[in-house]
Design a protein around this motif. Structure first.
Motif, PDB file in Angstrom:
ATOM      1  N   SER A 273      -6.355   1.634   5.894  1.00  0.00           N
ATOM      2  CA  SER A 273      -6.891   0.383   6.442  1.00  0.00           C
ATOM      3  C   SER A 273      -5.801  -0.496   7.045  1.00  0.00           C
ATOM      4  O   SER A 273      -6.011  -1.126   8.083  1.00  0.00           O
ATOM      5  CB  SER A 273      -7.659  -0.384   5.364  1.00  0.00           C
ATOM      6  OG  SER A 273      -6.812  -0.793   4.308  1.00  0.00           O
TER       7      SER A 273
ATOM      8  N   TRP B 105     -10.139  -6.426   0.003  1.00  0.00           N
ATOM      9  CA  TRP B 105     -10.803  -6.017  -1.226  1.00  0.00           C
ATOM     10  C   TRP B 105     -10.107  -4.842  -1.893  1.00  0.00           C
ATOM     11  O   TRP B 105     -10.217  -4.649  -3.117  1.00  0.00           O
ATOM     12  CB  TRP B 105     -12.271  -5.716  -0.943  1.00  0.00           C
ATOM     13  CG  TRP B 105     -13.008  -6.960  -0.584  1.00  0.00           C
ATOM     14  CD1 TRP B 105     -13.497  -7.314   0.642  1.00  0.00           C
ATOM     15  CD2 TRP B 105     -13.277  -8.066  -1.447  1.00  0.00           C
ATOM     16  NE1 TRP B 105     -14.060  -8.567   0.602  1.00  0.00           N
ATOM     17  CE2 TRP B 105     -13.939  -9.053  -0.675  1.00  0.00           C
ATOM     18  CE3 TRP B 105     -13.026  -8.322  -2.798  1.00  0.00           C
ATOM     19  CZ2 TRP B 105     -14.350 -10.262  -1.209  1.00  0.00           C
ATOM     20  CZ3 TRP B 105     -13.429  -9.527  -3.337  1.00  0.00           C
ATOM     21  CH2 TRP B 105     -14.088 -10.482  -2.545  1.00  0.00           C
ATOM     22  N   ASN B 106      -9.361  -4.084  -1.103  1.00  0.00           N
ATOM     23  CA  ASN B 106      -8.571  -3.009  -1.699  1.00  0.00           C
ATOM     24  C   ASN B 106      -7.469  -3.581  -2.590  1.00  0.00           C
ATOM     25  O   ASN B 106      -7.178  -3.042  -3.663  1.00  0.00           O
ATOM     26  CB  ASN B 106      -7.963  -2.127  -0.601  1.00  0.00           C
ATOM     27  CG  ASN B 106      -7.396  -0.841  -1.151  1.00  0.00           C
ATOM     28  OD1 ASN B 106      -8.133   0.038  -1.573  1.00  0.00           O
ATOM     29  ND2 ASN B 106      -6.068  -0.722  -1.165  1.00  0.00           N
TER      30      ASN B 106
ATOM     31  N   THR C  25       0.827  -1.211   0.000  1.00  0.00           N
ATOM     32  CA  THR C  25       0.000   0.000   0.000  1.00  0.00           C
ATOM     33  C   THR C  25       0.866   1.268   0.000  1.00  0.00           C
ATOM     34  O   THR C  25       0.941   1.972  -0.995  1.00  0.00           O
ATOM     35  CB  THR C  25      -0.955   0.004   1.204  1.00  0.00           C
ATOM     36  OG1 THR C  25      -0.217  -0.131   2.422  1.00  0.00           O
ATOM     37  CG2 THR C  25      -1.949  -1.139   1.089  1.00  0.00           C
TER      38      THR C  25
ATOM     39  N   GLY D 114      -9.948   5.472   4.362  1.00  0.00           N
ATOM     40  CA  GLY D 114      -9.589   4.071   4.540  1.00  0.00           C
ATOM     41  C   GLY D 114      -9.620   3.664   5.999  1.00  0.00           C
ATOM     42  O   GLY D 114     -10.092   2.576   6.343  1.00  0.00           O
TER      43      GLY D 114
ATOM     44  N   LEU E 282      -6.495   4.098  -4.511  1.00  0.00           N
ATOM     45  CA  LEU E 282      -6.564   2.822  -3.802  1.00  0.00           C
ATOM     46  C   LEU E 282      -5.378   2.633  -2.857  1.00  0.00           C
ATOM     47  O   LEU E 282      -5.536   2.048  -1.775  1.00  0.00           O
ATOM     48  CB  LEU E 282      -6.624   1.674  -4.819  1.00  0.00           C
ATOM     49  CG  LEU E 282      -7.910   1.633  -5.659  1.00  0.00           C
ATOM     50  CD1 LEU E 282      -7.771   0.629  -6.794  1.00  0.00           C
ATOM     51  CD2 LEU E 282      -9.115   1.297  -4.792  1.00  0.00           C
ATOM     52  N   THR E 283      -4.195   3.119  -3.228  1.00  0.00           N
ATOM     53  CA  THR E 283      -3.064   3.030  -2.293  1.00  0.00           C
ATOM     54  C   THR E 283      -3.346   3.848  -1.041  1.00  0.00           C
ATOM     55  O   THR E 283      -2.982   3.444   0.072  1.00  0.00           O
ATOM     56  CB  THR E 283      -1.752   3.517  -2.936  1.00  0.00           C
ATOM     57  OG1 THR E 283      -1.821   4.920  -3.242  1.00  0.00           O
ATOM     58  CG2 THR E 283      -1.410   2.740  -4.197  1.00  0.00           C
TER      59      THR E 283
ATOM     60  N   LEU F 271      -6.383   4.503   0.269  1.00  0.00           N
ATOM     61  CA  LEU F 271      -7.338   3.734   1.063  1.00  0.00           C
ATOM     62  C   LEU F 271      -6.634   2.615   1.826  1.00  0.00           C
ATOM     63  O   LEU F 271      -6.891   2.386   3.012  1.00  0.00           O
ATOM     64  CB  LEU F 271      -8.405   3.130   0.152  1.00  0.00           C
ATOM     65  CG  LEU F 271      -9.593   4.007  -0.246  1.00  0.00           C
ATOM     66  CD1 LEU F 271     -10.434   3.307  -1.298  1.00  0.00           C
ATOM     67  CD2 LEU F 271     -10.435   4.361   0.965  1.00  0.00           C
ATOM     68  N   GLY F 272      -5.741   1.918   1.134  1.00  0.00           N
ATOM     69  CA  GLY F 272      -5.015   0.820   1.764  1.00  0.00           C
ATOM     70  C   GLY F 272      -4.083   1.287   2.863  1.00  0.00           C
ATOM     71  O   GLY F 272      -3.903   0.588   3.874  1.00  0.00           O
TER      72      GLY F 272
ATOM     73  N   ILE G 210     -11.355  -4.523   4.504  1.00  0.00           N
ATOM     74  CA  ILE G 210     -11.108  -3.402   3.594  1.00  0.00           C
ATOM     75  C   ILE G 210      -9.785  -3.604   2.861  1.00  0.00           C
ATOM     76  O   ILE G 210      -9.678  -3.377   1.642  1.00  0.00           O
ATOM     77  CB  ILE G 210     -11.104  -2.067   4.363  1.00  0.00           C
ATOM     78  CG1 ILE G 210     -12.470  -1.829   5.016  1.00  0.00           C
ATOM     79  CG2 ILE G 210     -10.746  -0.918   3.432  1.00  0.00           C
ATOM     80  CD1 ILE G 210     -13.618  -1.774   4.045  1.00  0.00           C
ATOM     81  N   THR G 211      -8.766  -4.040   3.580  1.00  0.00           N
ATOM     82  CA  THR G 211      -7.460  -4.263   2.956  1.00  0.00           C
ATOM     83  C   THR G 211      -7.539  -5.355   1.900  1.00  0.00           C
ATOM     84  O   THR G 211      -6.971  -5.233   0.806  1.00  0.00           O
ATOM     85  CB  THR G 211      -6.423  -4.638   4.030  1.00  0.00           C
ATOM     86  OG1 THR G 211      -6.300  -3.560   4.967  1.00  0.00           O
ATOM     87  CG2 THR G 211      -5.065  -4.921   3.408  1.00  0.00           C
TER      88      THR G 211
END
Length: 452
Positions: free
Chosen positions: A341, A300-301, A241, A285, A334-335, A337-338, A297-298
């Motif tokens: 999370s 599906w991310n 991430t 996130g 997305l990074t 969000l990750g 979350i991680t």
């Protein structure tokens, strides 16, 4: 009461609501503000070479491989120095180390200002670039410092704001570079703007920040965290991430230039968008992880990151600049969000371990805080190494294939492994026991990571 001597606060108890409401919150917020400022500039200086290489045209005599190697080494130093920076706060004091670490940013900035001209050797650029890596360490010391100021119920908000404010230093320096390039300015103009800002940040830290006498180095916690396998598992996930975030921040502009023949100005028009959105969405996130579980979350991310990477491979193969740019910006989001999370998983993991050991209440909370706090520095350092791998992968891909497609294939495989590790360690349910079988640990709390 807070007895102060030489900018040291001798007594600090943020969990006492009376103390917090009367004086603690005001002091903590003031320290947070100036900590964010220093960390923000540190991130900008760390990632300034992602911008400087855009200015360095053919007259500088550097190949794309040279530039990717340069940014890789800058990222490497930034990752390594996070370890000592994590413990510097307890040695020098939060205020004192913020002054020192901010002042140290003058070294790489002035050095780059001195050598930034055609004719300078690649070795000189590399050595000066390595100095910029110290800006990456400011994140670790800033997070450690601010963590000590806030009560447990406020830490998520404070650390999220601190981290997000620092990360935004990446798109800010890229936006400033865009304005300078648009005005036909050179790299020395950019560097010249940041030199006085560094002085201002160090001065404000000296005037308005505080040291906490209660902060002490706990080397035992660091050793315990290093021995715990979850520290290294989470480090690997954080490579996927945050390593992606910082690696792409360095590489995005160069990929656009070398694969799609964009000019420095054309590249700068879009390179800031991804890091900006990735920084702003990081708290989201964390909030989603609070509600749904960080592991879910991680997991599906990583699926989404893999899908975005597959689109990038297709866009790269078809030479579609529009699709490539959109997919890359989505991957940046997305990074971010990750990042939120995965970091939110860490306290939950160690809290769950505390409960499995039979600890309850404050004892369990203290165990979780001790191990999660110590592990965060190590996880942050190892995670930043992902940025090194990304730039080295791009370097090899351009050397071998003349494009970044090969690197994206490798990243897709990495995200698949991250998905598998997240599921296997934190979400896979244990197999059902045969009827009548009694577990050996009957009556003891069992480890369950599905909600972390």
């Amino acid at each position: 009461m807070t007895a102060r001597s030489g900018r040291w606060i001798q007594q600090w108890d943020p969990e006492d609501e009376t103390f917090w409401n009367r004086t603690g919150e005001r002091i903590a917020r003031r320290n947070l503000l100036f900590s964010v400022l220093s960390e923000h500039i540190g991130f900008s200086i760390w990632t300034m070479w992602s911008v400087l290489v855009l200015f360095m045209g053919p007259e500088y005599g550097l190949t794309p491989a040279d530039k990717f190697l340069l940014t890789s080494m800058v990222t490497l130093v930034g990752a390594v120095v996070r370890v000592p920076y994590t413990f510097a706060v307890a040695v020098f004091g939060g205020r004192n180390w913020t002054i020192i670490s901010a002042g140290l940013l003058l070294v790489p900035t002035v050095a780059a200002f001195a050598v930034m001209e055609p004719g300078t050797s690649f070795t000189t650029f590399l050595l000066v670039g390595l100095l910029a890596g110290i800006g990456g360490g400011n994140f670790a010391s800033s997070m450690t410092n601010i963590n000590a100021f806030f009560p447990l119920r406020k830490k998520g908000w404070a650390l999220g704001l601190n981290a997000g404010g620092g990360n935004i230093g990446v798109p800010v320096i890229q936006l400033v570079a865009l304005a300078i390039i648009g005005a036909s300015g050179g790299p020395r103009v950019l560097l010249g703007l940041y030199i006085p800002l560094i002085v201002v940040a160090a001065t404000l830290a000296a005037l308005y920040m505080d040291n906490l006498a209660s902060v002490r180095n706990d080397t035992g916690a660091a050793k315990d965290a290093a021995r715990d396998p979850h520290t290294w598992i989470m480090s690997f996930l954080y490579i996927g991430t945050f390593g992606s975030f910082i690696g792409y921040s360095f590489a995005f502009g160069m990929v656009l230039q070398n694969q799609f023949d964009r000019t420095p100005l054309e590249a700068a028009y879009v390179t800031f968008i991804g890091p900006l959105l990735g920084s702003l969405i990081r708290p989201v996130g964390g909030r989603l992880a609070d509600r749904c579980g960080g592991a879910r979350i991680t997991l599906w991310n990583f699926v989404a990151m893999g899908a975005a990477t597959a689109v990038l491979i297709a866009a790269s193969t078809e030479k579609s600049l529009a699709l490539f740019t959109v997919a890359f910006v989505v991957l940046f989001v997305l990074t971010g969000l990750g990042n939120g999370s995965t970091y939110k998983m860490i306290p939950g993991i160690f809290q769950t371990k505390a409960q499995a050991l039979g600890l309850e209440g404050e004892a369990a909370a203290a165990y979780g805080r001790r191990l999660s706090g110590a592990s965060m520095g190590l996880i942050g350092a190892v995670g930043a190494l992902g940025g090194v791998g990304i730039n080295l992968a791009f370097r090899q891909s351009f050397l071998s294939y003349g494009s970044g497609t090969g690197a994206f294939v490798a990243f897709l495989a990495c995200y698949a492994v991250c998905f598998a590790v997240t599921w296997a360690v934190y979400l896979r349910r244990p197999a059902a026991r045969p009827a009548g079988e009694t577990p050996a640990t009957e009556g003891k709390p069992q480890l369950s990571y599905a909600e972390v």
